[in-house]
Design a protein around this motif. Structure first.
Motif, PDB file in Angstrom:
ATOM      1  N   ASN A   1       0.796  -1.187  -0.062  1.00 32.03           N
ATOM      2  CA  ASN A   1       0.046   0.016  -0.042  1.00 32.03           C
ATOM      3  C   ASN A   1       0.920   1.319   0.140  1.00 32.03           C
ATOM      4  O   ASN A   1       0.411   2.216  -0.592  1.00 32.03           O
ATOM      5  CB  ASN A   1      -0.815   0.209   1.437  1.00 32.03           C
ATOM      6  CG  ASN A   1      -1.983  -1.012   1.136  1.00 32.03           C
ATOM      7  OD1 ASN A   1      -2.480  -1.555  -0.267  1.00 32.03           O
ATOM      8  ND2 ASN A   1      -2.620  -1.447   2.202  1.00 32.03           N
TER       9      ASN A   1
ATOM     10  N   VAL B   1       1.155   4.096  -2.767  1.00 33.19           N
ATOM     11  CA  VAL B   1       0.640   5.381  -2.480  1.00 33.19           C
ATOM     12  C   VAL B   1       1.615   6.444  -3.095  1.00 33.19           C
ATOM     13  O   VAL B   1       1.704   7.461  -3.465  1.00 33.19           O
ATOM     14  CB  VAL B   1       0.003   5.755  -1.262  1.00 33.19           C
ATOM     15  CG1 VAL B   1      -0.191   7.086  -0.736  1.00 33.19           C
ATOM     16  CG2 VAL B   1      -1.245   4.856  -0.889  1.00 33.19           C
TER      17      VAL B   1
ATOM     18  N   THR C   1       1.488   9.236  -6.020  1.00 37.74           N
ATOM     19  CA  THR C   1       1.653  10.568  -5.637  1.00 37.74           C
ATOM     20  C   THR C   1       2.830  11.188  -6.109  1.00 37.74           C
ATOM     21  O   THR C   1       2.730  12.316  -6.720  1.00 37.74           O
ATOM     22  CB  THR C   1       1.619  10.576  -4.099  1.00 37.74           C
ATOM     23  OG1 THR C   1       0.365  10.054  -3.552  1.00 37.74           O
ATOM     24  CG2 THR C   1       1.559  12.149  -3.483  1.00 37.74           C
TER      25      THR C   1
ATOM     26  N   SER D   1       2.071  11.836 -10.053  1.00 43.94           N
ATOM     27  CA  SER D   1       1.406  12.940 -10.160  1.00 43.94           C
ATOM     28  C   SER D   1       1.705  14.246  -9.571  1.00 43.94           C
ATOM     29  O   SER D   1       1.403  15.352 -10.465  1.00 43.94           O
ATOM     30  CB  SER D   1       0.030  12.551  -9.346  1.00 43.94           C
ATOM     31  OG  SER D   1      -0.014  12.566  -7.959  1.00 43.94           O
TER      32      SER D   1
ATOM     33  N   MET E   1     -14.104  12.749   1.822  1.00 43.58           N
ATOM     34  CA  MET E   1     -13.892  11.505   1.626  1.00 43.58           C
ATOM     35  C   MET E   1     -15.073  10.499   2.099  1.00 43.58           C
ATOM     36  O   MET E   1     -15.172   9.450   1.371  1.00 43.58           O
ATOM     37  CB  MET E   1     -12.598  10.983   2.183  1.00 43.58           C
ATOM     38  CG  MET E   1     -11.450  12.042   1.658  1.00 43.58           C
ATOM     39  SD  MET E   1     -11.280  11.459  -0.169  1.00 43.58           S
ATOM     40  CE  MET E   1     -10.180  13.300  -0.418  1.00 43.58           C
TER      41      MET E   1
ATOM     42  N   TRP F   1     -14.924   7.047  -0.043  1.00 41.39           N
ATOM     43  CA  TRP F   1     -13.506   6.556  -0.265  1.00 41.39           C
ATOM     44  C   TRP F   1     -12.895   6.455   1.223  1.00 41.39           C
ATOM     45  O   TRP F   1     -11.642   6.129   1.259  1.00 41.39           O
ATOM     46  CB  TRP F   1     -12.630   7.845  -0.869  1.00 41.39           C
ATOM     47  CG  TRP F   1     -13.020   7.948  -2.277  1.00 41.39           C
ATOM     48  CD1 TRP F   1     -13.974   6.772  -2.969  1.00 41.39           C
ATOM     49  CD2 TRP F   1     -12.627   8.942  -3.316  1.00 41.39           C
ATOM     50  NE1 TRP F   1     -13.990   7.204  -4.360  1.00 41.39           N
ATOM     51  CE2 TRP F   1     -13.128   8.233  -4.651  1.00 41.39           C
ATOM     52  CE3 TRP F   1     -11.746   9.848  -3.041  1.00 41.39           C
ATOM     53  CZ2 TRP F   1     -12.939   9.311  -5.793  1.00 41.39           C
ATOM     54  CZ3 TRP F   1     -11.760  10.562  -4.385  1.00 41.39           C
ATOM     55  CH2 TRP F   1     -12.246  10.306  -5.450  1.00 41.39           C
TER      56      TRP F   1
ATOM     57  N   SER G   1     -10.075   3.468   1.724  1.00 37.52           N
ATOM     58  CA  SER G   1      -9.457   3.153   0.624  1.00 37.52           C
ATOM     59  C   SER G   1      -8.379   4.042   0.541  1.00 37.52           C
ATOM     60  O   SER G   1      -7.942   4.933   0.926  1.00 37.52           O
ATOM     61  CB  SER G   1     -10.410   3.102  -0.444  1.00 37.52           C
ATOM     62  OG  SER G   1     -10.827   4.528  -0.844  1.00 37.52           O
TER      63      SER G   1
ATOM     64  N   TRP H   1      -7.539   5.643  -2.152  1.00 37.01           N
ATOM     65  CA  TRP H   1      -7.933   6.841  -2.997  1.00 37.01           C
ATOM     66  C   TRP H   1      -7.958   8.089  -1.872  1.00 37.01           C
ATOM     67  O   TRP H   1      -7.774   9.017  -2.220  1.00 37.01           O
ATOM     68  CB  TRP H   1      -9.074   6.666  -3.679  1.00 37.01           C
ATOM     69  CG  TRP H   1      -8.914   5.846  -4.630  1.00 37.01           C
ATOM     70  CD1 TRP H   1      -9.582   4.505  -5.045  1.00 37.01           C
ATOM     71  CD2 TRP H   1      -8.374   5.959  -6.038  1.00 37.01           C
ATOM     72  NE1 TRP H   1      -9.296   4.054  -6.191  1.00 37.01           N
ATOM     73  CE2 TRP H   1      -8.365   4.773  -7.085  1.00 37.01           C
ATOM     74  CE3 TRP H   1      -7.414   7.073  -6.640  1.00 37.01           C
ATOM     75  CZ2 TRP H   1      -7.639   4.592  -8.205  1.00 37.01           C
ATOM     76  CZ3 TRP H   1      -6.790   7.132  -7.752  1.00 37.01           C
ATOM     77  CH2 TRP H   1      -7.025   5.989  -8.469  1.00 37.01           C
ATOM     78  N   ALA H   2      -8.449   7.796  -0.786  1.00 38.30           N
ATOM     79  CA  ALA H   2      -8.423   8.779   0.066  1.00 38.30           C
ATOM     80  C   ALA H   2      -7.149   9.252   0.666  1.00 38.30           C
ATOM     81  O   ALA H   2      -7.274  10.538   0.985  1.00 38.30           O
ATOM     82  CB  ALA H   2      -9.305   8.095   1.401  1.00 38.30           C
TER      83      ALA H   2
ATOM     84  N   ILE I   1      -4.356   9.099  -1.703  1.00 39.54           N
ATOM     85  CA  ILE I   1      -3.689   9.634  -2.996  1.00 39.54           C
ATOM     86  C   ILE I   1      -4.311  10.969  -3.430  1.00 39.54           C
ATOM     87  O   ILE I   1      -3.431  11.768  -3.617  1.00 39.54           O
ATOM     88  CB  ILE I   1      -3.868   8.189  -4.078  1.00 39.54           C
ATOM     89  CG1 ILE I   1      -2.964   7.162  -3.580  1.00 39.54           C
ATOM     90  CG2 ILE I   1      -3.465   8.921  -5.242  1.00 39.54           C
ATOM     91  CD1 ILE I   1      -3.359   5.892  -4.682  1.00 39.54           C
ATOM     92  N   ILE I   2      -5.452  11.161  -3.406  1.00 39.18           N
ATOM     93  CA  ILE I   2      -6.215  12.198  -4.261  1.00 39.18           C
ATOM     94  C   ILE I   2      -5.866  13.482  -3.663  1.00 39.18           C
ATOM     95  O   ILE I   2      -5.659  14.300  -4.086  1.00 39.18           O
ATOM     96  CB  ILE I   2      -7.805  11.989  -4.340  1.00 39.18           C
ATOM     97  CG1 ILE I   2      -8.173  10.602  -5.014  1.00 39.18           C
ATOM     98  CG2 ILE I   2      -8.358  13.342  -4.654  1.00 39.18           C
ATOM     99  CD1 ILE I   2      -7.547  10.873  -6.624  1.00 39.18           C
TER     100      ILE I   2
ATOM    101  N   VAL J   1      -2.324  14.821  -4.822  1.00 50.42           N
ATOM    102  CA  VAL J   1      -1.939  14.662  -6.366  1.00 50.42           C
ATOM    103  C   VAL J   1      -1.070  15.824  -6.763  1.00 50.42           C
ATOM    104  O   VAL J   1      -0.329  15.825  -7.677  1.00 50.42           O
ATOM    105  CB  VAL J   1      -3.202  14.379  -7.227  1.00 50.42           C
ATOM    106  CG1 VAL J   1      -3.818  13.142  -7.031  1.00 50.42           C
ATOM    107  CG2 VAL J   1      -4.178  15.715  -7.074  1.00 50.42           C
TER     108      VAL J   1
END
Length: 305
Positions: free
Chosen positions: A103, A107, A111, A114, A160, A165, A168, A170-171, A173-174, A177
């Motif tokens: 994980n 991540v 990250t 991006s 989130m 999210w 997960s 994505w919470a 990573i996003i 970015v």
């Protein structure tokens, strides 16, 4: 597609012209009494002391992690023990170590990639494009670095949660970015590293702005992008605060998983520090692999400065 070789040829000619304008002796060292001086004993001694001070926390963790849980009650150990592999086995049995490492790799890599892409695009726009409000917008982006991360935790968690999210990756990573530091870093580098004449030459050859960014912007930003990717990867790998809040214990990143080694009433520091050493090994391998690119980026930035 036939214009791509012409764009690359124009970019090469523009770079050659820029080098010619700097003159044949632009990169030659300046003559003088101090041009041939080399670092002395004090310089190497200071750097050696800094290196030892930087390695001491890792060595201390390895020392404690190689003994049993009574090592700290007996005094400060000076030599490694023989229990590191046994403590590492306890780490693997107590937490989902390999899942957490996977994980963290996902991540950190996503990250870092991006942040480099979006920061380079934004840095190119702020450094080389002229549009209304660019200076004010850049100041606003830089000012966001003064806002503590803790102030945005509650609204970010609500967002989130509504997106579904929480728990997960994505919470994690996003929200990362793109960073204000990355935009500022790439803006300052591209402002001096990329000549305006080179962009004008490529544009006059018929290239679009996206093609100009792809064929001359990204190659020119490679040293700074490598350093930004390395810094972002390390910061994301060691981040504990936000992943601890938004992720479940069954799907943690590595720092969150290491926190699970601490029991409610008893902490086995030998096992905890053995896990910390295991979590540091990927970062050491990354620095060894990217060390040459890191030094190259620092030297190119110093030459351009």
């Amino acid at each position: 597609m036939s214009s791509i070789p012409m764009i690359e040829q124009t970019a090469g000619k523009g770079a050659a012209k820029a080098a010619a304008r700097r003159g044949p002796g632009a990169r030659k060292p300046r003559s003088g009494h101090g041009s041939d001086r080399r670092p002395g004993f004090l310089t190497y001694g200071f750097l050696g002391a800094v290196l030892l001070a930087s390695l001491f926390p890792l060595y201390w963790s390895f020392l404690v992690g190689s003994h049993d849980n009574t090592v700290l009650s007996r005094g400060i150990p000076l030599l490694p023990g023989g229990n590191f592999l046994a403590n590492a086995a306890k780490v693997f049995d107590s937490i989902p170590f390999w899942k957490a490492m996977g994980n963290s790799l996902i991540v950190s890599c996503v990250t870092a990639a991006s942040v480099v892409v979006f920061s380079t695009l934004a840095g190119f726009a702020f450094a080389k494009l002229r549009f209304r409000g660019s200076k004010g917008l850049l100041v606003f982006v830089i000012a966001t670095m003064a806002v503590p991360t803790q102030l945005g935790v509650v609204p970010l968690f609500i967002v989130m949660s509504r997106l579904g999210w929480t728990g997960s990756l994505w919470a994690v990573i996003i929200p990362g970015v793109v960073t204000a530091f990355g935009v500022f870093w790439m803006t300052q580098y591209l402002r001096d590293a990329l000549p305006d004449e080179l962009i004008e030459a490529v544009r006059m050859d018929g290239a679009s702005m996206i093609q100009a960014v792809w064929y001359i912007g990204f190659p020119a930003a490679r040293p700074a992008a490598a350093m930004l990717a390395l810094f972002t990867f390390v910061a994301t790998w060691t981040n504990f605060f936000w992943p601890f809040i938004v992720l479940d214990p069954s799907n943690p990143t590595l720092p969150v998983a290491l926190q699970l080694l601490q029991a409610a009433h008893f902490v086995d520091y030998s096992v905890v520090l053995a896990g910390a050493v295991l979590a540091t090994v990927p970062l050491l391998l990354l620095f060894i692999a990217a060390g040459r690119q890191l030094v190259s980026g620092i030297m190119q930035g110093a030459v351009k400065g």
